[in-house]
Structure formats: C-alpha cells, structure tokens
Design a protein around this motif. Structure first.
Motif, mmCIF file in Angstrom:
data_model
loop_
_atom_site.group_PDB
_atom_site.id
_atom_site.type_symbol
_atom_site.label_atom_id
_atom_site.label_comp_id
_atom_site.label_asym_id
_atom_site.label_seq_id
_atom_site.Cartn_x
_atom_site.Cartn_y
_atom_site.Cartn_z
ATOM 1 N N ALA A 82 0.808 -1.164 -0.119
ATOM 2 C CA ALA A 82 0.106 -0.038 0.059
ATOM 3 C C ALA A 82 0.886 1.301 0.027
ATOM 4 O O ALA A 82 0.586 2.294 -0.739
ATOM 5 C CB ALA A 82 -0.989 -0.077 1.286
ATOM 6 N N ALA A 83 1.800 1.230 0.703
ATOM 7 C CA ALA A 83 2.754 2.197 0.697
ATOM 8 C C ALA A 83 3.590 2.499 -0.471
ATOM 9 O O ALA A 83 3.598 3.621 -1.105
ATOM 10 C CB ALA A 83 3.898 2.214 1.994
ATOM 11 N N LEU A 84 4.155 1.651 -1.319
ATOM 12 C CA LEU A 84 4.588 1.548 -2.703
ATOM 13 C C LEU A 84 3.590 2.162 -3.507
ATOM 14 O O LEU A 84 3.950 3.228 -4.401
ATOM 15 C CB LEU A 84 5.234 0.339 -2.866
ATOM 16 C CG LEU A 84 6.486 -0.071 -2.234
ATOM 17 C CD1 LEU A 84 6.678 -1.474 -2.476
ATOM 18 C CD2 LEU A 84 7.528 0.790 -2.450
ATOM 19 N N GLU A 85 2.362 1.750 -3.415
ATOM 20 C CA GLU A 85 1.212 2.098 -4.444
ATOM 21 C C GLU A 85 0.827 3.470 -4.075
ATOM 22 O O GLU A 85 0.546 4.181 -5.081
ATOM 23 C CB GLU A 85 0.011 1.397 -4.373
ATOM 24 C CG GLU A 85 0.183 -0.154 -4.838
ATOM 25 C CD GLU A 85 -0.898 -1.118 -4.324
ATOM 26 O OE1 GLU A 85 -1.914 -0.507 -3.652
ATOM 27 O OE2 GLU A 85 -0.873 -2.337 -4.830
ATOM 28 N N GLY A 86 0.918 4.065 -2.989
ATOM 29 C CA GLY A 86 0.587 5.475 -2.891
ATOM 30 C C GLY A 86 1.639 6.437 -3.209
ATOM 31 O O GLY A 86 1.460 7.692 -3.229
ATOM 32 N N LEU A 87 2.870 6.194 -3.604
ATOM 33 C CA LEU A 87 3.890 6.992 -3.963
ATOM 34 C C LEU A 87 3.270 7.861 -5.072
ATOM 35 O O LEU A 87 4.007 9.289 -5.133
ATOM 36 C CB LEU A 87 5.185 6.222 -4.513
ATOM 37 C CG LEU A 87 5.902 5.495 -3.177
ATOM 38 C CD1 LEU A 87 7.201 4.696 -3.896
ATOM 39 C CD2 LEU A 87 6.386 6.473 -2.119
ATOM 40 N N ALA A 88 2.674 7.452 -6.217
ATOM 41 C CA ALA A 88 2.375 7.978 -7.304
ATOM 42 C C ALA A 88 1.414 9.260 -7.111
ATOM 43 O O ALA A 88 1.225 10.169 -7.505
ATOM 44 C CB ALA A 88 1.559 7.048 -8.395
ATOM 45 N N ALA A 100 7.864 4.736 3.172
ATOM 46 C CA ALA A 100 7.334 3.480 2.509
ATOM 47 C C ALA A 100 8.550 2.718 2.605
ATOM 48 O O ALA A 100 8.292 1.333 3.023
ATOM 49 C CB ALA A 100 7.365 3.598 0.763
ATOM 50 N N ALA A 101 9.822 3.189 2.703
ATOM 51 C CA ALA A 101 10.814 2.266 2.925
ATOM 52 C C ALA A 101 11.033 1.929 4.444
ATOM 53 O O ALA A 101 11.428 0.629 4.759
ATOM 54 C CB ALA A 101 12.206 2.999 2.593
ATOM 55 N N ARG A 102 10.573 2.723 5.224
ATOM 56 C CA ARG A 102 10.500 2.397 6.659
ATOM 57 C C ARG A 102 9.622 1.129 6.848
ATOM 58 O O ARG A 102 9.874 0.177 7.611
ATOM 59 C CB ARG A 102 10.195 3.576 7.573
ATOM 60 C CG ARG A 102 11.150 4.355 7.865
ATOM 61 C CD ARG A 102 10.722 5.794 8.414
ATOM 62 N NE ARG A 102 11.808 6.759 8.740
ATOM 63 C CZ ARG A 102 11.730 7.949 8.699
ATOM 64 N NH1 ARG A 102 10.337 8.540 8.716
ATOM 65 N NH2 ARG A 102 12.821 8.766 8.988
ATOM 66 N N VAL A 103 8.523 1.276 6.229
ATOM 67 C CA VAL A 103 7.629 -0.131 6.405
ATOM 68 C C VAL A 103 8.073 -1.219 5.821
ATOM 69 O O VAL A 103 7.794 -2.218 6.438
ATOM 70 C CB VAL A 103 6.166 0.496 5.668
ATOM 71 C CG1 VAL A 103 5.042 -0.724 5.900
ATOM 72 C CG2 VAL A 103 5.383 1.755 6.481
#
Length: 215
Positions: A82-88, A100-103
């Motif tokens: 979810a964190a990676l998908e939210g980057l955009a 996102a990296a921390r998660v």
C-alpha cells in the motif's frame, strides 16, 4: 518432447487449495527439519497423497523454490504494498518514499521465518545448485512487481528518470533491504538509529541518481 506432451499441473479452485496446503506444509517442515525432509512427510502434513504433491510440483526442488518464492514476497504485501502504491499520489515524493521504505524494511527485519528460509537456501545451494535456476531465468520485475509497479508509475509521471528498470529495482533493494539481509545472515543486528540513517541516505542517493534533471 512436444509442448502437448508436457504434463501440466492441476488447475482450478480445488487444485489451488491443495497447492496452498502443500506449500504451507512444506514451509513449516523445511523450517523445522531442513531440506532433507521427505516428500511423504510433506504430503501427510498437507493432507494429500505424495502423487498429488508430485503432480503439482514435479520435484522437491520445485516445491522448495515455490516455498521460497512465496516467502520472499511477504515483506512486499499488505502495508508495504500500500505504501509503495501510494507513491504516485504523494506530493512530497522524498517523504513518502522514506516512509514506504521504513514500512518495507521493518517487514524484512521482523519476519524471522523469511530470514530462516533465506539462510536455508544459502545452506542448501552447494548441494542443490538447481534451486537457483528458477530465479536465474526471471527478471527483477517478475520477482518484485510491487517495486516495479511503483517505479514505473513514477517514471510515467516524469518524477523519475529510469533508463533500466531492472537495474533500478536491484539498486533500490541494495540501498534499503540488502544490508539487513546480509548482516542478518551473519547474526548481526543493525540497530534502529543506523537503520533509519541507511533508509534516509539510501532514498536520497536513489532520488539524486534517478530524479529528473533541471534543464
């Protein structure tokens, strides 16, 4: 042998349930007893026949590969995905990428089973070099679709410049999670402060290299 004569694994909902049961049982037994555990034992633990196990996987090496592949994907599901998908959608890409990296790194550091399975792979490769074949013929994108998808979306938006996605994915891993995998394999724990410095420094290096250039 023609393609038509190649035996395909069973398919359908019931077959998928059996496949998952076999992988789950094999994972537990590989962790408990190592690669030497018998296929009879795996079949009994999964509640299926040994013939069913071979119909699905063909060999113990193929089953082991399936177990490892599914386990390595675990840190990149749930909150990490979810964190990676939210980057955009992030206004502040650096802050979002650090979070996102921390998660993601937390998921890698705290999944003891995945660490144990990675160590088991390292211990068995000298006896079973064919275990690495499944990965050797697959690109980084197929291994890490969540990371590939996130980076590709940022490239499409013009927020990153990535001429070689495969290289970028491996570098992303190298900066963020490989230190924990490497040190963890030696039984060395990276503390929280150093972990956070590795994350923020890694993100800054990645963005400096792949961020858009001012014209």
């Amino acid at each position: 042998m023609s393609v038509d004569n190649v035996k395909r694994p069973p398919s359908g909902p019931r077959a998928e349930l059996k496949r998952r049961a076999i992988v789950r049982a094999a994972r537990e037994l590989f962790l408990r007893e190592g690669f030497g555990v018998g296929m009879d034992t795996i079949a009994a633990e999964a509640g299926v026949s040994k013939v069913t196990v071979y119909n699905h996987f063909g060999s113990k090496e193929a089953l082991f590969t399936a177990v490892i592949t599914s386990a390595l994907d675990e840190p990149l599901v749930g909150e990490s995905a979810a964190a990676l998908e939210g980057l955009a959608e992030a206004e502040d890409l650096r802050a979002a990428l650090v979070e996102a990296a921390r998660v993601w790194v937390h998921a890698v550091r705290t999944n003891d089973e995945v660490t144990a399975l990675r160590n088991l792979v390292a211990a068995e490769l000298h006896r079973f070099p064919e275990l690495g074949e499944a990965w050797r013929h697959r690109g980084a994108e197929s291994h890490h679709p969540a990371v590939a998808g996130a980076l590709r979306a940022l490239v499409d938006q013009g927020r990153l410049r990535v001429p070689d996605l495969q290289v970028a994915i491996i570098q992303f891993y190298g900066l963020l999670v490989f230190p924990h995998m490497v040190f963890g394999s030696y039984g060395t724990h990276i503390d929280e402060d150093l972990t956070d410095r590795l994350i923020t420094g890694g993100v800054d290096m990645f963005l400096h290299h792949y961020g858009p250039r001012d014209t």
